[in-house]
Design a protein around this motif. Structure first.
Motif, PDB file in Angstrom:
ATOM      1  N   GLN A 162       0.882  -1.156   0.238  1.00 48.18           N
ATOM      2  CA  GLN A 162       0.111   0.033   0.006  1.00 48.18           C
ATOM      3  C   GLN A 162       0.876   1.405   0.021  1.00 48.18           C
ATOM      4  N   PHE A 163       2.127   1.166   0.382  1.00 46.77           N
ATOM      5  CA  PHE A 163       3.124   2.195   0.480  1.00 46.77           C
ATOM      6  C   PHE A 163       3.912   2.441  -0.644  1.00 46.77           C
ATOM      7  N   VAL A 273      -0.649  -3.090   5.419  1.00 45.22           N
ATOM      8  CA  VAL A 273       0.081  -2.436   4.462  1.00 45.22           C
ATOM      9  C   VAL A 273       0.607  -3.254   3.172  1.00 45.22           C
ATOM     10  N   LEU A 307       6.258   4.082   8.406  1.00 44.87           N
ATOM     11  CA  LEU A 307       5.276   4.793   8.173  1.00 44.87           C
ATOM     12  C   LEU A 307       4.794   5.683   9.288  1.00 44.87           C
ATOM     13  N   VAL A 310       1.941   4.519  11.782  1.00 38.97           N
ATOM     14  CA  VAL A 310       1.188   3.212  11.486  1.00 38.97           C
ATOM     15  C   VAL A 310       1.978   1.909  11.863  1.00 38.97           C
ATOM     16  N   TRP A 336       9.799   6.319   5.060  1.00 38.82           N
ATOM     17  CA  TRP A 336       8.846   6.241   3.893  1.00 38.82           C
ATOM     18  C   TRP A 336       9.232   7.409   2.934  1.00 38.82           C
ATOM     19  N   PHE A 344       0.043   8.051   3.541  1.00 46.77           N
ATOM     20  CA  PHE A 344       0.925   7.883   4.551  1.00 46.77           C
ATOM     21  C   PHE A 344       1.849   9.370   4.699  1.00 46.77           C
ATOM     22  N   GLU A 345       2.372   9.209   5.874  1.00 49.04           N
ATOM     23  CA  GLU A 345       3.108  10.297   6.431  1.00 49.04           C
ATOM     24  C   GLU A 345       4.607   9.801   6.781  1.00 49.04           C
ATOM     25  N   GLN A 346       5.627  10.611   6.485  1.00 47.60           N
ATOM     26  CA  GLN A 346       6.994  10.337   7.234  1.00 47.60           C
ATOM     27  C   GLN A 346       7.071  10.505   8.657  1.00 47.60           C
TER      28      GLN A 346
END
Length: 395
Positions: A162-163, A273, A307, A310, A336, A344-346
């Motif tokens: 997913q990433f 993920v 992630l 997450v 990420w 997503f975020e770093q």
């Protein structure tokens, strides 16, 4: 290398309803080249000359094979043969020196290949000469060059992490052995790298799941270890955890180092993920991995994409320590790399540092892989034919 691989490639390029394209010499074994030369009524030593030109000299045109008589070269071309290396159609250049290539294949499909001068630190701690070089002082400029080539094994990918942007492409087709090894030949030629002198590391971490294309992947490894002269100890293959591929990998006498994409500290997180975890949960995967025979000093690599919010908590790190306890392993932490429309975020630097410290306190060697080419979508998880910004150069 299996004799059927090249036949499949050449049949594919001359499929009914399509204009016939030239047949590729690159990817053929010495046995196949011998049969070709015999059919031309030439002395069989011509096959070795052709083999050497393709894989040691890395010629790009039949006209460049000076050891063959002109009449033989002309006959090959008249019969529809070409060297058949992939073509670099476009290149993006990063501020850090990384280059990302849009590579065009014989049937018009494209994949992406990445050149990282100096590497990305991914080999640290894996117990090989490449790892020793990562930790050593840089050599004099005139001694040797060092770099890493990230290779694709499929057009697209079916795993759907997913990433990862590549997963959004879906799977279009497998690459042949010649197309996989051909990416390496093209980049080595472009960068002027000398096999046997310069330090060349290969990572099968581009587009595709290599173990979904196992036969062609391994045939390409045999091409590169044998006639191209690149040791398997300088190759790393990354898999999402395809168990039947890992089973076959363990039986190979010549094999690259193995990296497992973990990316979750428990089944709930990993399944969210990496949907493939529904088929092969972490416990099942680790039971198989524990059976892999390792070389002296060698460590298995586990890749863990962090992630934000997450899978990046200290509790997640503690769970990873418990999962990998007793394995001769090390963990590469990958912050990420963002992509368009990805949810997503770093993680914050503090969370990344705390995660690494927790792993190390638990006895796991852990390294933060430095991102390379993030500004040109060349970093881990970013390859998706996004070749449309101001850093593009048309060749």
């Amino acid at each position: 290398m299996a004799g059927s691989t090249q036949t499949t490639q050449n049949e594919q390029l001359t499929a009914p309803g399509k204009a016939p394209l030239q047949r590729a010499l690159f990817g053929m074994t010495l046995k196949q080249l011998t049969a070709l030369v015999d059919g031309l009524r030439q002395p069989l030593f011509r096959a070795k000359q052709l083999h050497d030109a393709l894989y040691r000299q890395r010629v790009e045109s039949i006209d460049d094979i000076s050891t063959l008589p002109v009449a033989v070269r002309e006959k090959l071309k008249a019969d529809g043969w070409s060297v058949g290396l992939p073509q670099v159609a476009l290149v993006a250049k990063s501020v850090d020196g990384t280059e990302r290539y849009l590579v065009k294949l014989g049937d018009g499909e494209t994949v992406e290949t990445v050149w990282m001068p100096g590497g990305d630190g991914g080999e640290q701690g894996d117990g090989t000469p490449a790892a020793d070089e990562e930790e050593a002082t840089a050599p004099p400029v005139d001694e040797y060059k060092r770099g890493t080539i990230c290779i694709s094994s499929q057009v697209g990918c079916a795993v759907n992490c997913q990433f990862c942007l590549t997963g959004k492409l879906g799977l279009r087709r497998n690459l042949t052995a010649g197309e996989i090894a051909g990416q390496v030949a093209v980049v080595l030629n472009r960068q002027g790298m000398q096999v046997g002198k310069d330090r060349i590391n290969l990572v099968f971490m581009g587009q595709g799941e290599p173990f979904h294309n196992f036969d062609n992947f391994m045939d390409s490894v045999r091409l590169m270890v044998g006639p191209m002269g690149i040791p398997e100890s300088r190759m790393t293959v990354s898999t999402s955890g395809i168990l039947h591929g890992i089973d076959r990998y363990m039986q190979e006498p010549v094999r690259p180092k193995l990296a497992i994409s973990l990316n979750g500290s428990n089944d709930k997180v990993r399944t969210a993920v990496m949907p493939i975890n529904k088929k092969w949960p972490i416990g099942v995967l680790l039971n198989v991995i524990r059976q892999i025979p390792l070389r002296p000093r060698e460590r298995l690599t586990f890749e863990y994409v962090l992630l934000g919010g997450v899978n990046d908590s200290v509790e997640n790190a503690r769970e990873v320590v418990q999962l990998l306890r007793g394995l001769r392993a090390k963990v590469n932490l990958i912050v990420w790399n963002p992509g368009p429309y990805m949810p997503f975020e770093q993680p914050d630097d503090e969370r990344v540092a705390a995660f690494q410290e927790t792993l190390r306190d638990g006895g796991l060697p852990a390294y933060i892989r430095r991102p390379r080419g993030r500004d040109i979508y060349a970093a881990c998880g970013q390859l998706k034919r996004t070749m449309d910004d101001e850093r593009l150069v048309t060749l």
